[in-house]
Design a protein around this motif. Sequence first.
Motif, PDB file in Angstrom:
ATOM      1  N   HIS B  27      -8.679   2.747   2.291  1.00  0.00           N
ATOM      2  CA  HIS B  27      -7.917   1.676   1.639  1.00  0.00           C
ATOM      3  C   HIS B  27      -6.475   2.063   1.360  1.00  0.00           C
ATOM      4  N   ASN B  28      -6.032   3.145   2.030  1.00  0.00           N
ATOM      5  CA  ASN B  28      -4.630   3.582   1.946  1.00  0.00           C
ATOM      6  C   ASN B  28      -4.215   3.954   0.527  1.00  0.00           C
ATOM      7  N   LYS B  53       0.402   1.265  -2.254  1.00  0.00           N
ATOM      8  CA  LYS B  53       0.342   0.844  -0.846  1.00  0.00           C
ATOM      9  C   LYS B  53      -1.077   0.508  -0.418  1.00  0.00           C
ATOM     10  N   ASP B  55      -4.523  -1.533   0.319  1.00  0.00           N
ATOM     11  CA  ASP B  55      -4.674  -2.816   0.999  1.00  0.00           C
ATOM     12  C   ASP B  55      -5.369  -3.868   0.139  1.00  0.00           C
ATOM     13  N   MET B  56      -5.643  -3.539  -1.115  1.00  0.00           N
ATOM     14  CA  MET B  56      -6.186  -4.541  -2.019  1.00  0.00           C
ATOM     15  C   MET B  56      -5.707  -4.249  -3.441  1.00  0.00           C
TER      16      MET B  56
END
Lengths: 189, 90
Positions: B27-28, B53, B55-56
């Motif tokens: 999830h970065n 950063k 993604d959610m």
Amino acid sequence: MITFSEVYETNQMIQQENLDVRTITMGISLLDCIDSSLQKTCDNIYDKITRLARDLVRVGEEISKDYGIPIVNKRVSVTPISLVGAACKSPEDFYRIAAALDRAAKEIGVNFLGGYTALVQKSMTAADRMLIESIPAVLRDTERVCSSVCVGSTKTGMDMDARRVSRSHGRRFRYKCRRKWSRSGQDRA
Amino acid sequence: MERAIITVVGVDKVGIIAGVCNVLAAHNVNIRSISQTIVDEYFNMMMIVDISKADMKAGELADVMAGLGEEMGLRIRLQKSEIFSQMHRI
């Protein structure tokens, strides 16, 4: 830098000691909803509350998840209705405003909507009296509207006439509740 | 930088750190700091991560981590760091 013990202590407070955010409240002025027509006033009130507070519950839930702390209640608080409805001609007119408030509260999903209030610590106007007289029926028939009457303050003292009127309508409210509960089979007298 | 604190508590076993880190990488989420202790057979870990950063959003990540915890038999919580800094810092 936050330490492990501080994180642990905070989470202990939340998990074991029931620390929570008890309420988040959005305050909304309804003064600009006033119109010469009572129906238009009610419509304006409903529209403004549902427009401004439509995301309150959702955002409250997001904040609760982000920080891992429960937010127990979401509430809207409005301008004292005795001011908004100062041109009302009867307690029934105030009742209609309360019904609009309750519909709006249900639409946006908040737990409470406060502000069905008369501020009479410096004596009552005719509108204040009508609002107070409407309180028993409003509290009986609405689900989320909260009501109050301010009868005194440190600065002004206490308005005993307002106190007498509030008390007598408080008794009417309890009587109406008992009648309602008796009819529904829940006798709490 | 948007910081969050991840706490992992549970019975120690092989693969806990790897499991958590793999999900964060997917999830970065960048890991800034890890500290862990094992007391008797219980595993305690705290991670400071950068979710700016990711993604959610933090709330969704919190759900993902809670779900991972259930799969692994652990309690995993992700919370934005401000709640701790507001409680413990002036």
